[in-house]
Motif scaffolding. Structure first.
Motif, mmCIF file in Angstrom:
data_model
loop_
_atom_site.group_PDB
_atom_site.id
_atom_site.type_symbol
_atom_site.label_atom_id
_atom_site.label_comp_id
_atom_site.label_asym_id
_atom_site.label_seq_id
_atom_site.Cartn_x
_atom_site.Cartn_y
_atom_site.Cartn_z
ATOM 1 N N ARG A 1 0.860 -1.181 0.000
ATOM 2 C CA ARG A 1 0.000 0.000 0.000
ATOM 3 C C ARG A 1 0.900 1.236 0.000
ATOM 4 N N LEU A 2 1.119 1.783 -1.190
ATOM 5 C CA LEU A 2 2.030 2.922 -1.319
ATOM 6 C C LEU A 2 1.312 4.212 -0.945
ATOM 7 N N PRO A 3 1.911 5.027 -0.073
ATOM 8 C CA PRO A 3 1.275 6.293 0.286
ATOM 9 C C PRO A 3 1.372 7.316 -0.838
ATOM 10 N N ALA A 4 0.436 8.259 -0.819
ATOM 11 C CA ALA A 4 0.433 9.361 -1.782
ATOM 12 C C ALA A 4 0.958 10.613 -1.119
ATOM 13 N N SER A 5 1.631 11.440 -1.913
ATOM 14 C CA SER A 5 2.172 12.690 -1.388
ATOM 15 C C SER A 5 2.186 13.718 -2.505
ATOM 16 N N HIS A 6 2.305 14.984 -2.118
ATOM 17 C CA HIS A 6 2.451 16.060 -3.095
ATOM 18 C C HIS A 6 3.882 16.571 -3.178
ATOM 19 N N SER A 7 4.792 15.960 -2.399
ATOM 20 C CA SER A 7 6.195 16.394 -2.444
ATOM 21 C C SER A 7 7.105 15.196 -2.245
ATOM 22 N N LEU A 8 8.301 15.280 -2.789
ATOM 23 C CA LEU A 8 9.260 14.185 -2.688
ATOM 24 C C LEU A 8 9.716 14.002 -1.248
ATOM 25 N N PRO A 9 9.901 12.744 -0.828
ATOM 26 C CA PRO A 9 10.378 12.523 0.550
ATOM 27 C C PRO A 9 11.802 13.029 0.711
ATOM 28 N N GLY A 10 12.111 13.519 1.874
ATOM 29 C CA GLY A 10 13.446 14.077 2.100
ATOM 30 C C GLY A 10 14.379 13.140 2.819
ATOM 31 N N ASP A 11 13.962 11.897 3.058
ATOM 32 C CA ASP A 11 14.760 10.966 3.853
ATOM 33 C C ASP A 11 15.430 9.876 3.019
ATOM 34 N N GLY A 12 15.481 10.076 1.683
ATOM 35 C CA GLY A 12 16.105 9.083 0.823
ATOM 36 C C GLY A 12 15.206 7.914 0.481
ATOM 37 N N ARG A 13 13.961 7.974 0.922
ATOM 38 C CA ARG A 13 13.007 6.901 0.633
ATOM 39 C C ARG A 13 12.718 6.889 -0.870
ATOM 40 N N PRO A 14 12.566 5.710 -1.486
ATOM 41 C CA PRO A 14 12.268 5.686 -2.917
ATOM 42 C C PRO A 14 10.927 6.338 -3.224
ATOM 43 N N ALA A 15 10.822 6.883 -4.424
ATOM 44 C CA ALA A 15 9.601 7.604 -4.805
ATOM 45 C C ALA A 15 9.294 7.357 -6.267
ATOM 46 N N ILE A 16 8.022 7.473 -6.573
ATOM 47 C CA ILE A 16 7.553 7.488 -7.964
ATOM 48 C C ILE A 16 6.934 8.860 -8.178
ATOM 49 N N LEU A 17 7.559 9.668 -8.988
ATOM 50 C CA LEU A 17 7.115 11.036 -9.246
ATOM 51 C C LEU A 17 6.371 11.065 -10.567
ATOM 52 N N VAL A 18 5.108 11.478 -10.549
ATOM 53 C CA VAL A 18 4.291 11.454 -11.756
ATOM 54 C C VAL A 18 3.632 12.803 -11.977
ATOM 55 N N GLY A 19 3.638 13.267 -13.216
ATOM 56 C CA GLY A 19 3.016 14.546 -13.539
ATOM 57 C C GLY A 19 3.307 14.925 -14.974
ATOM 58 N N THR A 20 2.890 16.124 -15.339
ATOM 59 C CA THR A 20 3.259 16.635 -16.656
ATOM 60 C C THR A 20 4.669 17.199 -16.593
ATOM 61 N N THR A 21 5.316 17.274 -17.734
ATOM 62 C CA THR A 21 6.677 17.805 -17.766
ATOM 63 C C THR A 21 6.729 19.212 -17.203
#
Length: 545
Positions: A45-65
């Protein structure tokens, strides 16, 4: 398309899915789709966020260019060069962040779909992606659609709930579909189905809303079925009826009116009606466009149609090539003014008595499996696609339900990349919908089902091989896989094909026994041999295969 090797590297089982703040709805849907489809397959269950994590945790960043340039400019600069076209996207693993950058809102959905296809997902919180994954791709054809008609005639859609429609539309979007074609409340069909969860107009509204949320185009296949459009009263009735649909739907991008199948209106009256309907459409959807097909036209009406188009009416957006068009697609393209694009309307759902029938189909299949059987035909559909791909700007397929599910995905895959390796693409299809453990075998099984229909069934020993492929998958199947309707559908076809061949061999042998017995008439008497022959033939019923 740029695609690196598939060495699994980055563990995403505790990743955060990030969509920048104030994202457009399709981007939010892309984020939601990623999280929900991952959870179904892995229990992560991956959490949703509006900003990249600052602790080095992996992220999937999705949006328009354009969004991501503001949210993560350093990452955007490291992406491969952007492809052209509004539906294009880029996907790249950059350190511990996977970036999905769409050229437009809905391109983010397609990019998220691409990532889902290229992740290793297994139950038990296994979620990984190759750490050198990198892609930059855009579709070849701007129209890549499928008709999902909510009406009694179809074999599945009339039982779909709103969540089921969303899931199916999402599944198609993962593989690049960008348009869904609806059918209005009145068509060449019964008014009610015992399966309807909602009235027709309400479901139309809901599916239009869903498409809008994902950024997909909404088409309406709108037949003109009244008898006499030369009568002003008939035209007035049609204007009021269609306007109610135009008014209620939250999104309409295109309306396609077939000249026939159903309907039978002389071109001059049909085009006059559609000019008025276009004005009505624009009251509620100013940018929506009107299309027409010359289906069912006689030779004289085709000539009249061509002559009317020479005036190049401004309200007409394009022409559709579908079943029962008298002229070939190359001839249609030659005769229609170049200002009008042509869209295909291929019948992918029927096997006989149709636009693209199964060639040399064995009679045993024809009389038992019939016109609308589960029909994965990947190689046939590729051949049909390629035959006329240079004459049209895309397609929305003619479908009567989910029996043609595989064919829809074949068209979407080729509509994105006509040079795609179809075998590899269907392996991705199998892995995505059934899991990494059996996905490759499932794809092989789909090609095998198509081969079952090649040549005489009596001598086609490959039917037994196909059956064994699916029997082995069935033995290994998890409870979840056994409940997967895509697996059930293909498994059922494999069983039925094998049963039918056994039956054909058995009943052919009975027929030969009966004929051999009849040849003894001169020795034992006609009445005796006829009675024996009847008893032998009756075993097809009394002692069936």
């Amino acid at each position: 398309m740029l695609l690196a090797s598939a060495a699994w590297g980055l563990d995403l089982s505790d990743a955060v899915v990030v969509a920048p703040g104030a994202s457009p709805m399709p981007v939010e849907k892309a984020s939601q789709m990623l999280r929900e489809e991952v959870e179904k397959r892995t229990q992560c269950r991956l959490p949703a966020s509006h900003s990249l994590p600052g602790d080095g945790r992996p992220a999937i960043l999705v949006g328009t260019t354009s969004q991501l340039r503001g949210a993560a400019p350093d990452l955007v600069r490291r992406l491969p060069a952007a492809p052209s076209g509004s539906d294009g996207f880029r996907v790249a693993v950059l350190g511990r962040t996977v970036v999905v950058a769409g050229n437009s809102d809905r391109a983010a959905v397609f990019g998220a779909g691409y990532l889902l296809q290229h992740m290793e997902m297994r139950r038990g919180k296994i979620l990984r992606v190759a750490d050198d994954l990198q892609a930059a791709t855009a579709p070849k054809y701007p129209i890549r659609g499928h008709q999902l008609g909510y009406r009694p005639k179809v074999n599945a859609y009339d039982a779909f709930t709103v969540p089921m429609f969303e899931q199916y539309i999402r599944d198609l979007a993962v593989f690049g579909t960008n348009a869904i074609e609806l059918i209005p409340p009145r068509s060449d069909d019964a008014d009610q189905s015992p399966h309807f969860p909602l009235p027709k107009i309400e479901m139309m509204e809901e599916v239009s809303r869903l498409c809008n949320e994902y950024g997909l185009d909404v088409w309406i296949w709108y037949p003109a079925m009244d008898k006499d459009y030369s009568n002003p009263a008939t035209v007035d009735f049609a204007l009021k009826e269609w306007e109610e649909v135009f008014r209620r739907l939250p999104r309409i991008d295109n309306v396609f009116v077939p000249g026939g199948d159903p309907g039978h209106t002389q071109p001059k009256y049909l085009l006059a009606l559609l000019e008025k309907q276009t004005a009505s459409l624009h009251k509620y959807h100013p940018k929506a466009r009107m299309w027409v097909s010359p289906q069912g036209f006689s030779k004289e009406w085709m000539e009249e149609f061509y002559q009317l188009l020479q005036a190049e009416p401004q309200w007409l957006a394009g022409v559709v090539f579908g079943p029962q068009v008298r002229d070939s697609l190359p001839e249609l393209r030659k005769r229609v003014p170049r200002r009008y694009p042509i869209r295909r309307y291929p019948d992918i759902t029927h096997s006989i008595n149709c636009q693209y029938f199964v060639p040399d189909w064995d009679l045993a299949y024809m009389v038992t499996e019939g016109r609308e059987v589960a029909n994965p035909r990947p190689l046939d559909e590729k051949a049909i696609f390629e035959a006329y791909k240079d004459y049209a700007i895309g397609f929305s397929t003619y479908s009567e339900g989910v029996n043609d599910d595989v064919n829809k995905f074949v068209w979407s895959i080729l509509g994105w990349d006509p040079n795609a390796d179809l075998a590899a693409s269907l392996r991705e299809f199998g892995r995505y919908f059934l899991g990494d453990e059996v996905g490759d075998d499932f794809a092989a099984g789909l090609f095998a089902l198509e081969r079952n229909w090649r040549g005489p069934l009596l001598t086609n020993e490959g039917v037994e091989t196909t059956f064994q492929i699916f029997r082995e998958m069935e033995k290994r199947a998890t409870p979840q896989m056994k409940l997967n309707w895509r697996f059930q559908q293909a498994l059922y076809r494999a069983y039925y094909d094998a049963y039918l061949r056994h039956r054909l061999i058995y009943e052919t042998a009975l027929e030969q026994q009966a004929l051999e017995g009849l040849r003894q008439a001169s020795r034992v008497g006609s009445l005796v041999v006829v009675e024996r022959a009847k008893q032998i033939l009756d075993k097809a019923v009394t002692e069936p295969a």
